[in-house]
Design a protein around this motif. Structure first.
Motif, PDB file in Angstrom:
ATOM      1  N   PHE A 189      12.118   5.752  33.071  1.00 17.04           N
ATOM      2  CA  PHE A 189      13.087   6.845  32.364  1.00 17.04           C
ATOM      3  C   PHE A 189      11.963   7.820  31.784  1.00 17.04           C
ATOM      4  O   PHE A 189      11.937   9.179  31.786  1.00 17.04           O
TER       5      PHE A 189
ATOM      6  N   PHE B  31       9.547  14.911  35.649  1.00 14.49           N
ATOM      7  CA  PHE B  31      10.457  15.598  36.741  1.00 14.49           C
ATOM      8  C   PHE B  31      11.731  16.477  36.204  1.00 14.49           C
ATOM      9  O   PHE B  31      12.270  17.059  36.997  1.00 14.49           O
TER      10      PHE B  31
ATOM     11  N   GLY C 171      22.436  18.223  37.163  1.00 11.64           N
ATOM     12  CA  GLY C 171      21.111  18.123  37.676  1.00 11.64           C
ATOM     13  C   GLY C 171      20.612  16.760  37.267  1.00 11.64           C
ATOM     14  O   GLY C 171      21.423  15.863  37.002  1.00 11.64           O
ATOM     15  N   ILE C 172      19.304  16.685  36.991  1.00 12.83           N
ATOM     16  CA  ILE C 172      18.582  15.224  36.673  1.00 12.83           C
ATOM     17  C   ILE C 172      19.209  14.820  35.743  1.00 12.83           C
ATOM     18  O   ILE C 172      19.407  15.297  34.403  1.00 12.83           O
ATOM     19  N   GLY C 173      19.623  13.563  35.452  1.00 12.02           N
ATOM     20  CA  GLY C 173      19.989  12.842  33.993  1.00 12.02           C
ATOM     21  C   GLY C 173      21.422  12.206  34.164  1.00 12.02           C
ATOM     22  O   GLY C 173      21.637  11.326  33.262  1.00 12.02           O
ATOM     23  N   ASP C 174      22.168  12.591  35.186  1.00 10.30           N
ATOM     24  CA  ASP C 174      23.431  11.825  35.489  1.00 10.30           C
ATOM     25  C   ASP C 174      23.340  10.918  36.673  1.00 10.30           C
ATOM     26  O   ASP C 174      22.275  10.903  37.254  1.00 10.30           O
TER      27      ASP C 174
ATOM     28  N   LEU D  70      10.836   8.114  44.628  1.00 13.18           N
ATOM     29  CA  LEU D  70       9.563   8.007  44.347  1.00 13.18           C
ATOM     30  C   LEU D  70       9.397   6.544  44.092  1.00 13.18           C
ATOM     31  O   LEU D  70       9.674   6.004  43.378  1.00 13.18           O
TER      32      LEU D  70
ATOM     33  N   LEU E 251      14.936  20.898  42.034  1.00 12.19           N
ATOM     34  CA  LEU E 251      14.571  19.489  41.958  1.00 12.19           C
ATOM     35  C   LEU E 251      16.074  18.862  41.052  1.00 12.19           C
ATOM     36  O   LEU E 251      16.147  19.144  40.101  1.00 12.19           O
TER      37      LEU E 251
ATOM     38  N   GLY F  84      17.650  15.865  41.387  1.00 10.39           N
ATOM     39  CA  GLY F  84      17.812  14.337  41.228  1.00 10.39           C
ATOM     40  C   GLY F  84      16.711  13.454  41.761  1.00 10.39           C
ATOM     41  O   GLY F  84      15.848  14.263  42.712  1.00 10.39           O
ATOM     42  N   GLY F  85      16.925  12.233  41.819  1.00 11.07           N
ATOM     43  CA  GLY F  85      15.975  11.423  42.734  1.00 11.07           C
ATOM     44  C   GLY F  85      16.099   9.850  42.127  1.00 11.07           C
ATOM     45  O   GLY F  85      17.182   9.451  41.613  1.00 11.07           O
TER      46      GLY F  85
ATOM     47  N   THR G 165      13.279   6.613  41.253  1.00 10.11           N
ATOM     48  CA  THR G 165      11.932   6.145  40.581  1.00 10.11           C
ATOM     49  C   THR G 165      11.814   4.630  40.683  1.00 10.11           C
ATOM     50  O   THR G 165      12.658   3.833  39.846  1.00 10.11           O
TER      51      THR G 165
HETATM   52  P1  ADP Z   1      20.774   5.583  38.358  1.00 15.16           P
HETATM   53  O1  ADP Z   1      20.381   4.092  37.763  1.00 15.16           O
HETATM   54  O2  ADP Z   1      22.135   5.890  37.921  1.00 15.16           O
HETATM   55  O3  ADP Z   1      20.530   5.653  39.750  1.00 15.16           O
HETATM   56  P2  ADP Z   1      18.389   6.522  37.388  1.00 15.16           P
HETATM   57  O4  ADP Z   1      18.102   5.959  36.178  1.00 15.16           O
HETATM   58  O5  ADP Z   1      17.563   6.150  38.751  1.00 15.16           O
HETATM   59  O6  ADP Z   1      20.052   6.741  37.749  1.00 15.16           O
HETATM   60  O7  ADP Z   1      18.054   8.141  37.250  1.00 15.16           O
HETATM   61  C1  ADP Z   1      18.352   8.768  36.170  1.00 15.16           C
HETATM   62  C2  ADP Z   1      18.301  10.435  36.677  1.00 15.16           C
HETATM   63  O8  ADP Z   1      17.279  10.729  36.729  1.00 15.16           O
HETATM   64  C3  ADP Z   1      19.263  10.689  37.813  1.00 15.16           C
HETATM   65  O9  ADP Z   1      19.863  12.043  37.354  1.00 15.16           O
HETATM   66  C4  ADP Z   1      18.328  10.650  39.015  1.00 15.16           C
HETATM   67  O10 ADP Z   1      18.812  11.721  40.028  1.00 15.16           O
HETATM   68  C5  ADP Z   1      17.200  11.303  38.269  1.00 15.16           C
HETATM   69  N1  ADP Z   1      15.770  11.013  38.844  1.00 15.16           N
HETATM   70  C6  ADP Z   1      15.449   9.820  38.953  1.00 15.16           C
HETATM   71  N2  ADP Z   1      14.082   9.683  39.559  1.00 15.16           N
HETATM   72  C7  ADP Z   1      13.808  11.017  39.623  1.00 15.16           C
HETATM   73  C8  ADP Z   1      12.530  11.613  40.293  1.00 15.16           C
HETATM   74  N3  ADP Z   1      11.538  10.907  40.907  1.00 15.16           N
HETATM   75  N4  ADP Z   1      12.725  12.760  40.252  1.00 15.16           N
HETATM   76  C9  ADP Z   1      13.695  13.622  40.107  1.00 15.16           C
HETATM   77  N5  ADP Z   1      14.809  13.200  39.212  1.00 15.16           N
HETATM   78  C10 ADP Z   1      14.870  11.666  39.280  1.00 15.16           C
END
Ligand code: ADP
Ligand code: MG
Length: 325
Positions: free
Chosen positions: A4, A11, A23-26, A87, A115, A117-118, A120
């Motif tokens: 996190f 990112f 965007g990122i965070g949901d 990633l 960017l 979402g994603g 990690t």
């Molecule tokens: P979940 O457990 O619900 O799959 P995550 O904890 O993996 O969610 O991801 C939290 C948020 O961060 C999501 O919006 C996800 O798209 C984003 N995210 C995770 N890894 C990356 C990354 N490497 N780059 C960009 N966004 C990311």
């Protein structure tokens, strides 16, 4: 640093693009597509040590990871819009992440890609997988399958340079060959490929087929022709070789790299001869070198010729160059 913290620090940038509603965070991203346009979706994965040397700079890795995807969008004549990043990291070294994110956002900014979402995770090997979603006007996208006998085959840029750059990095080309500027140029062509996005979009309405050159010009041209149910020929004497590759590798190796070396991310495309002026005009507007390298026929296979004579050539290297020179 946990996942996190990595996401937050490197990112999670606020989207400048108001088409990104969430965007990122949901749990997922929500985007508003442009009315009346089709979506183009691509994904490409880079594995450390497989797709790039492990000591390539982090910024180059980030930049390259986006460009290889932009290149697929370019080959479809699309406009790139949003990306996601999966990633897998073998470690979470802040310096590497900082550089990687900088390179990634630098490339994404070239065409205003957000960017959105994603994912990690930790793993034994660094693996970078990027998705890009783009869009295109209906009927303006290109595929591999539209080439017809009589069409001309073109390539952008100077293929082989990236493979020569990689060969310099790995030491399979003498690191003192040629002059220093030439070597730097070639390495840069591997580390920082430039996807031909604007050009791909410019030829969408009149080219007949396109593919981006990632596996080598010969192999990728053959894929295009196979998909089109056609054959063709590449004329060796027409191959555009950079002064840098000639100086560092010599003519013969340069030609071999131009045909078989991967990683160029140039566009190989076909067009009806009646469209050649349009091709030249688009190239001129974008100040991009575009070279006619061959023709499409109905032979069902791809031949290589030199001054009209067939050259025996296999994808795993040609055998007759030495004999012919
Ligand atoms: P979940 O457990 O619900 O799959 P995550 O904890 O993996 O969610 O991801 C939290 C948020 O961060 C999501 O919006 C996800 O798209 C984003 N995210 C995770 N890894 C990356 C990354 N490497 N780059 C960009 N966004 C990311
Ligand atoms: Mg979730």
């Amino acid at each position: 640093m946990d996942e996190f913290e990595i996401i937050r620090r490197y990112f999670a940038r606020r989207a400048a693009d108001d088409s990104v509603r969430v965007g990122i965070g949901d749990d997922g991203a929500v985007m508003t597509p442009a009315p009346g346009r089709e979506l183009v979706v691509v994904v490409d994965t880079l594995v450390a040590g497989v797709h790039y040397p492990k000591d390539l700079s982090a910024a180059d890795v980030g930049y390259r990871a986006v460009e290889v995807n932009l290149s697929d969008i370019a080959a479809m004549a699309g406009r790139p819009r949003w990306a996601t990043l999966a990633l897998t990291l073998s470690d979470s070294e802040p310096e590497w992440l900082q550089g990687f994110a900088a390179g990634l956002f630098e490339s994404a900014a070239r065409f205003g890609v957000t960017l959105a979402g994603g994912d990690t995770t930790r793993g034994e090997q660094t693996v970078i997988s990027i998705h890009i979603i783009g869009d295109v006007e209906p009927d303006a996208y290109l595929t591999r399958s539209g080439a017809k006998a009589g069409d001309l085959v073109f390539v952008t840029g100077t293929p082989g340079d990236a493979a020569a750059g990689l060969a310099l990095l790995t030491g399979s080309v003498d690191r003192t060959a040629g002059d220093e500027d030439a070597r730097r140029f070639l390495v840069q062509r591997f580390a920082r490929p430039v996807a031909r996005v604007a050009f791909g979009a410019a030829i969408g309405r009149f080219a007949s087929a396109a593919i981006d050159v990632s596996d080598g010009l010969f192999a990728d041209t053959r894929k295009l022709l196979d998909a089109s149910g056609a054959g063709g020929r590449i004329e060796l004497e027409s191959l555009p070789l950079s002064a840098a590759i000639r100086g560092v590798c010599g003519e013969e190796r340069a030609r071999r790299l131009a045909l078989t070396g991967g990683d160029d991310y140039e566009l190989c495309f076909t067009a009806d001869p009646g469209r050649e002026d349009d091709v030249r005009a688009a190239a001129g507007r974008l100040d991009l070198a575009v070279t006619r390298i061959g023709t499409v026929d109905d032979s069902g296979r791809l031949a290589v010729t030199e001054n009209g004579e067939r050259v025996e050539f296999e994808d795993n290297g040609y055998r007759h160059f030495q004999a012919d020179r």
